[in-house]
Design a protein around this motif. Sequence first.
Motif, PDB file in Angstrom:
ATOM      1  N   ARG A  15      18.475 -32.206  10.908  1.00 35.15           N
ATOM      2  CA  ARG A  15      19.073 -32.388  12.153  1.00 35.15           C
ATOM      3  C   ARG A  15      19.164 -31.118  12.872  1.00 35.15           C
ATOM      4  O   ARG A  15      19.517 -31.177  14.180  1.00 35.15           O
ATOM      5  CB  ARG A  15      20.573 -32.712  11.756  1.00 35.15           C
ATOM      6  CG  ARG A  15      20.961 -34.384  11.563  1.00 35.15           C
ATOM      7  CD  ARG A  15      22.328 -34.852  11.431  1.00 35.15           C
ATOM      8  NE  ARG A  15      22.992 -34.923  12.700  1.00 35.15           N
ATOM      9  CZ  ARG A  15      24.229 -35.559  12.936  1.00 35.15           C
ATOM     10  NH1 ARG A  15      24.824 -35.538  11.886  1.00 35.15           N
ATOM     11  NH2 ARG A  15      24.560 -35.360  14.221  1.00 35.15           N
ATOM     12  N   ASP A  16      18.693 -29.816  12.410  1.00 39.61           N
ATOM     13  CA  ASP A  16      18.735 -28.800  12.976  1.00 39.61           C
ATOM     14  C   ASP A  16      17.473 -28.669  13.953  1.00 39.61           C
ATOM     15  O   ASP A  16      17.416 -27.893  14.802  1.00 39.61           O
ATOM     16  CB  ASP A  16      18.770 -27.488  12.010  1.00 39.61           C
ATOM     17  CG  ASP A  16      17.457 -27.416  11.220  1.00 39.61           C
ATOM     18  OD1 ASP A  16      16.488 -28.472  11.206  1.00 39.61           O
ATOM     19  OD2 ASP A  16      17.407 -26.680  10.312  1.00 39.61           O
ATOM     20  N   GLY A  17      16.653 -29.767  14.040  1.00 41.42           N
ATOM     21  CA  GLY A  17      15.461 -29.887  14.684  1.00 41.42           C
ATOM     22  C   GLY A  17      14.239 -28.977  14.225  1.00 41.42           C
ATOM     23  O   GLY A  17      13.283 -29.027  15.209  1.00 41.42           O
ATOM     24  N   LYS A  18      14.567 -28.315  13.221  1.00 42.97           N
ATOM     25  CA  LYS A  18      13.397 -27.324  12.861  1.00 42.97           C
ATOM     26  C   LYS A  18      12.383 -28.089  11.719  1.00 42.97           C
ATOM     27  O   LYS A  18      12.695 -29.169  11.319  1.00 42.97           O
ATOM     28  CB  LYS A  18      13.830 -26.138  12.075  1.00 42.97           C
ATOM     29  CG  LYS A  18      14.747 -25.474  13.112  1.00 42.97           C
ATOM     30  CD  LYS A  18      15.441 -24.040  12.300  1.00 42.97           C
ATOM     31  CE  LYS A  18      16.264 -23.500  13.067  1.00 42.97           C
ATOM     32  NZ  LYS A  18      17.065 -22.159  12.436  1.00 42.97           N
ATOM     33  N   LEU A  19      11.268 -27.430  11.646  1.00 43.14           N
ATOM     34  CA  LEU A  19      10.314 -28.110  10.714  1.00 43.14           C
ATOM     35  C   LEU A  19      10.670 -27.389   9.330  1.00 43.14           C
ATOM     36  O   LEU A  19      10.840 -26.438   9.082  1.00 43.14           O
ATOM     37  CB  LEU A  19       8.757 -27.478  10.902  1.00 43.14           C
ATOM     38  CG  LEU A  19       7.693 -28.152  10.078  1.00 43.14           C
ATOM     39  CD1 LEU A  19       7.546 -29.660  10.433  1.00 43.14           C
ATOM     40  CD2 LEU A  19       6.387 -27.460  10.410  1.00 43.14           C
ATOM     41  N   HIS A  20      10.810 -28.805   8.322  1.00 35.07           N
ATOM     42  CA  HIS A  20      10.990 -28.352   6.955  1.00 35.07           C
ATOM     43  C   HIS A  20      10.031 -28.949   6.056  1.00 35.07           C
ATOM     44  O   HIS A  20       9.407 -29.888   6.296  1.00 35.07           O
ATOM     45  CB  HIS A  20      12.488 -28.917   6.659  1.00 35.07           C
ATOM     46  CG  HIS A  20      13.509 -28.383   7.371  1.00 35.07           C
ATOM     47  ND1 HIS A  20      14.430 -27.411   6.780  1.00 35.07           N
ATOM     48  CD2 HIS A  20      14.103 -28.655   8.658  1.00 35.07           C
ATOM     49  CE1 HIS A  20      15.191 -27.139   7.810  1.00 35.07           C
ATOM     50  NE2 HIS A  20      15.148 -27.834   8.647  1.00 35.07           N
ATOM     51  N   THR A  21       9.455 -28.152   5.061  1.00 34.99           N
ATOM     52  CA  THR A  21       8.454 -28.464   4.150  1.00 34.99           C
ATOM     53  C   THR A  21       9.246 -29.387   2.989  1.00 34.99           C
ATOM     54  O   THR A  21      10.305 -29.398   2.885  1.00 34.99           O
ATOM     55  CB  THR A  21       7.821 -27.217   3.549  1.00 34.99           C
ATOM     56  OG1 THR A  21       8.619 -26.679   2.773  1.00 34.99           O
ATOM     57  CG2 THR A  21       7.151 -26.223   4.465  1.00 34.99           C
ATOM     58  N   MET A  25      12.794 -29.156   0.975  1.00 42.50           N
ATOM     59  CA  MET A  25      13.888 -30.212   1.028  1.00 42.50           C
ATOM     60  C   MET A  25      14.170 -30.716  -0.606  1.00 42.50           C
ATOM     61  O   MET A  25      15.135 -30.923  -0.802  1.00 42.50           O
ATOM     62  CB  MET A  25      13.259 -31.409   1.905  1.00 42.50           C
ATOM     63  CG  MET A  25      13.546 -30.983   3.473  1.00 42.50           C
ATOM     64  SD  MET A  25      13.264 -32.159   4.542  1.00 42.50           S
ATOM     65  CE  MET A  25      11.726 -32.750   4.169  1.00 42.50           C
ATOM     66  N   ALA A  26      12.961 -30.806  -1.190  1.00 43.50           N
ATOM     67  CA  ALA A  26      12.939 -31.555  -2.472  1.00 43.50           C
ATOM     68  C   ALA A  26      13.950 -30.497  -3.304  1.00 43.50           C
ATOM     69  O   ALA A  26      14.613 -31.074  -4.062  1.00 43.50           O
ATOM     70  CB  ALA A  26      11.485 -31.744  -3.072  1.00 43.50           C
ATOM     71  N   GLU A  27      13.726 -29.194  -3.323  1.00 43.98           N
ATOM     72  CA  GLU A  27      14.293 -28.239  -4.060  1.00 43.98           C
ATOM     73  C   GLU A  27      15.761 -28.301  -3.537  1.00 43.98           C
ATOM     74  O   GLU A  27      17.034 -28.253  -4.398  1.00 43.98           O
ATOM     75  CB  GLU A  27      13.923 -26.932  -3.846  1.00 43.98           C
ATOM     76  CG  GLU A  27      12.655 -26.713  -4.473  1.00 43.98           C
ATOM     77  CD  GLU A  27      12.088 -25.301  -4.220  1.00 43.98           C
ATOM     78  OE1 GLU A  27      12.732 -24.523  -3.501  1.00 43.98           O
ATOM     79  OE2 GLU A  27      11.046 -24.844  -4.516  1.00 43.98           O
TER      80      GLU A  27
END
Length: 223
Positions: A15-21, A25-27
Amino acid sequence: MRRTDRLFELIQILRDGKLHTAQEMAEAVEVSVRTLYRDMDTLQASGVPVEGERGVGYMITSQISLPPLTLTTNELEALNLGMAIVAEAADESLKSAALSLAAKIDAVLPERTIAEADKWKFAVYPFADAARGAAHMSTLRAAIRARQKLRLTYHSKGDRITTRTVRPLHMEYWGRVWTLTCWCELRQDFRVFRVDLIHQADALPEMFVDEPGKRLADYDPNL
């Protein structure tokens, strides 16, 4: 962590609008990258505005609201289908009432008393989506119970109509949209379909049995 809780946490991360790998996210939710990819496929299939791809990363492209639910799956389905029918009526006052009722329900439902499959509600879908998906519900449910293969004609990404044979495994409710998790015999992998985008669902005479790698538990052991 239950799958519904995990998906909720992924939404919060994005929801922060940033790109996440995927690795990041898995971690964060303590699953494998492979499971994370499947979670993102589920969110995208259910209409959450997530963009991205494997090996690059994911981000939410527009604001969404996540008011919680308190109704059982069947109760919520009946309520939303009723509102869907009214909202599609010609009477403008009834349309307005259906939308007003939906807004009031969205605003007051408390958390923590909801069914597992209804962890949260995405208030981003038009009522017509629920009405479209309703026609296939009995066929899909019966096929899941009987372990009967289905032939689906589906409106996939890029406005393409595809036909495929699937093993229906599980249904989940996301506010006003249902999704169907299957083993797709065309892709030889798990796929998540939005029920409102299914044009035709035909039960086939062929049954299926659990096979390692094709079971619901292989897709997600928490389901």
